[in-house]
Design an enzyme around this catalytic site. Structure first.
Site, PDB file in Angstrom:
ATOM      1  N   SER A   9       0.993  -1.384   0.104  1.00  0.00           N
ATOM      2  CA  SER A   9      -0.052  -0.045  -0.025  1.00  0.00           C
ATOM      3  C   SER A   9       1.148   1.094  -0.079  1.00  0.00           C
ATOM      4  O   SER A   9       1.992   1.257   0.242  1.00  0.00           O
ATOM      5  CB  SER A   9      -0.809   0.103   1.201  1.00  0.00           C
ATOM      6  OG  SER A   9      -0.258  -0.059   2.366  1.00  0.00           O
ATOM      7  N   LEU A  10       0.374   2.304  -0.333  1.00  0.00           N
ATOM      8  CA  LEU A  10       1.072   3.369  -0.271  1.00  0.00           C
ATOM      9  C   LEU A  10       0.877   4.456   0.870  1.00  0.00           C
ATOM     10  O   LEU A  10       0.061   4.494   1.698  1.00  0.00           O
ATOM     11  CB  LEU A  10       0.404   4.539  -1.586  1.00  0.00           C
ATOM     12  CG  LEU A  10       0.415   3.801  -2.939  1.00  0.00           C
ATOM     13  CD1 LEU A  10      -0.348   4.713  -3.759  1.00  0.00           C
ATOM     14  CD2 LEU A  10       1.719   3.899  -3.436  1.00  0.00           C
ATOM     15  N   GLU A  41       1.178  10.698 -11.178  1.00  0.00           N
ATOM     16  CA  GLU A  41       0.001  10.378 -12.096  1.00  0.00           C
ATOM     17  C   GLU A  41      -1.101  10.339 -11.054  1.00  0.00           C
ATOM     18  O   GLU A  41      -1.022  10.391  -9.788  1.00  0.00           O
ATOM     19  CB  GLU A  41       0.309   9.142 -12.883  1.00  0.00           C
ATOM     20  CG  GLU A  41       0.349   8.124 -11.665  1.00  0.00           C
ATOM     21  CD  GLU A  41       0.577   6.520 -12.585  1.00  0.00           C
ATOM     22  OE1 GLU A  41      -0.549   6.363 -13.483  1.00  0.00           O
ATOM     23  OE2 GLU A  41       1.804   5.977 -12.252  1.00  0.00           O
ATOM     24  N   LYS A  43      -4.119   9.087  -8.930  1.00  0.00           N
ATOM     25  CA  LYS A  43      -4.198   7.621  -8.509  1.00  0.00           C
ATOM     26  C   LYS A  43      -5.780   7.291  -8.678  1.00  0.00           C
ATOM     27  O   LYS A  43      -6.640   7.711  -8.206  1.00  0.00           O
ATOM     28  CB  LYS A  43      -4.161   7.769  -6.756  1.00  0.00           C
ATOM     29  CG  LYS A  43      -4.270   6.645  -6.115  1.00  0.00           C
ATOM     30  CD  LYS A  43      -4.010   6.745  -4.665  1.00  0.00           C
ATOM     31  CE  LYS A  43      -4.188   5.236  -3.966  1.00  0.00           C
ATOM     32  NZ  LYS A  43      -5.317   4.623  -4.301  1.00  0.00           N
ATOM     33  N   ARG A  64      -4.977  -7.720  -5.425  1.00  0.00           N
ATOM     34  CA  ARG A  64      -4.236  -7.390  -4.442  1.00  0.00           C
ATOM     35  C   ARG A  64      -4.081  -7.975  -3.140  1.00  0.00           C
ATOM     36  O   ARG A  64      -2.947  -8.499  -2.428  1.00  0.00           O
ATOM     37  CB  ARG A  64      -3.800  -5.856  -4.030  1.00  0.00           C
ATOM     38  CG  ARG A  64      -3.053  -5.337  -3.196  1.00  0.00           C
ATOM     39  CD  ARG A  64      -2.971  -3.789  -2.858  1.00  0.00           C
ATOM     40  NE  ARG A  64      -2.101  -3.560  -1.749  1.00  0.00           N
ATOM     41  CZ  ARG A  64      -2.512  -3.699  -0.499  1.00  0.00           C
ATOM     42  NH1 ARG A  64      -3.603  -4.215  -0.394  1.00  0.00           N
ATOM     43  NH2 ARG A  64      -1.699  -3.297   0.452  1.00  0.00           N
ATOM     44  N   GLU A 103      -4.909  -0.770 -12.423  1.00  0.00           N
ATOM     45  CA  GLU A 103      -6.174  -0.707 -11.624  1.00  0.00           C
ATOM     46  C   GLU A 103      -7.333  -0.961 -12.613  1.00  0.00           C
ATOM     47  O   GLU A 103      -7.220  -0.454 -13.507  1.00  0.00           O
ATOM     48  CB  GLU A 103      -6.302   0.849 -11.166  1.00  0.00           C
ATOM     49  CG  GLU A 103      -7.073   1.098 -10.124  1.00  0.00           C
ATOM     50  CD  GLU A 103      -6.488   0.863  -8.740  1.00  0.00           C
ATOM     51  OE1 GLU A 103      -7.138   1.041  -7.751  1.00  0.00           O
ATOM     52  OE2 GLU A 103      -5.260   0.461  -8.517  1.00  0.00           O
ATOM     53  N   LYS A 219       6.291   8.879  -7.446  1.00  0.00           N
ATOM     54  CA  LYS A 219       7.388   7.749  -7.310  1.00  0.00           C
ATOM     55  C   LYS A 219       8.617   8.332  -7.414  1.00  0.00           C
ATOM     56  O   LYS A 219       8.798   9.115  -8.816  1.00  0.00           O
ATOM     57  CB  LYS A 219       6.953   6.498  -8.014  1.00  0.00           C
ATOM     58  CG  LYS A 219       5.677   5.726  -7.838  1.00  0.00           C
ATOM     59  CD  LYS A 219       5.297   4.668  -8.536  1.00  0.00           C
ATOM     60  CE  LYS A 219       4.089   3.992  -8.338  1.00  0.00           C
ATOM     61  NZ  LYS A 219       3.549   3.070  -9.329  1.00  0.00           N
TER      62      LYS A 219
END
Length: 233
Positions: A9-10, A41, A43, A64, A103, A219
């Site tokens: 996860s972020l 970008e 999300k 995931r 996604e 990122k």
């Protein structure tokens, strides 16, 4: 399905100050005052999946899950028209193994029409496109998945064997060459200041996008720097 590399996860940042602190932590860790290049970008707000390609053929698709183990949804993902079943590249050999991460989402207009059709049949409407996408991907009958307006944006890779890429920007454009949709709003930023300006721009066009987003993703571009920094979940 066990992911060869965890689908982490972020970490969240809720202000420009936190984004600048992120950059400062990177500089302290690497003992460098140089600016980093970042790929940014929107999300996507959908269902994260991993697609495994062996010798260019799509073999396994999974959700995931908990980041280590995901649910096998191969047959369902094969019905999504924006997921290539085979890979071709004009500029480079196709990797022997490639794990593509992306996604699955529903376009807002198509989601609205989909819900109207459900209500007309006396079925319950979905609360939002994210729930609709996740529920569609996890159907036990792939014919149901096929009947729903799903698409995929690729946003990265896991393991890759048979070739090497040096940075995330290059990777996204390679995925596009292989036949995947990537966000048309990706940008390469040279500092946290540039990232903040990008965030303001995305915020301004958020209501005009044909899909839902819940922020932006930042990122570090260079894979060598990424490997030194490691990962957090």
């Amino acid at each position: 399905v066990r992911h060869r590399q965890p689908m982490l996860s972020l970490e969240n940042a809720f202000s420009e100050t936190e984004a600048r602190e992120f950059e400062a932590r990177l500089q302290r860790f690497l003992r460098s005052t140089e600016d980093f290049h970042y790929v940014v970008e929107p999300k996507m707000d959908g269902c994260a999946v991993e697609l495994v390609y062996e010798q260019g053929r799509f073999t396994v698709g999974s959700t995931r899950g908990d980041g280590i183990n995901g649910e096998n949804v191969t047959q369902n993902l094969k019905t999504i028209h924006t997921i290539p079943l085979g890979l071709l590249s004009e500029s480079a050999p196709v990797p022997e193994l490639l794990e593509v991460r992306g996604e699955v989402y529903m376009d807002l207009e198509e989601f609205k029409q989909f819900n109207e059709e459900r209500l007309a049949k006396g079925e319950a409407a979905f609360a939002n496109p994210r729930n609709a996408a996740a529920g569609s991907v996890r159907q036990l009958d792939s014919r149901i998945t096929k009947s729903r307006p799903l698409s995929l944006f690729a946003y990265g890779i896991g393991r890759m064997e048979g070739m090497q890429l040096t940075n995330h920007w290059e990777t996204l454009h390679f995925l596009k060459e292989l036949g995947f949709n990537i966000s048309e709003h990706i940008e390469l930023c040279g500092s946290a200041v540039d990232v903040a300006q990008y965030y303001v721009k995305v915020l301004g066009m958020r209501e005009e996008l044909p899909y839902e987003i819940d922020g932006i993703v930042i990122k570090v571009n260079d894979y060598q720097v990424q490997s030194i920094l490691g990962e957090v979940s």
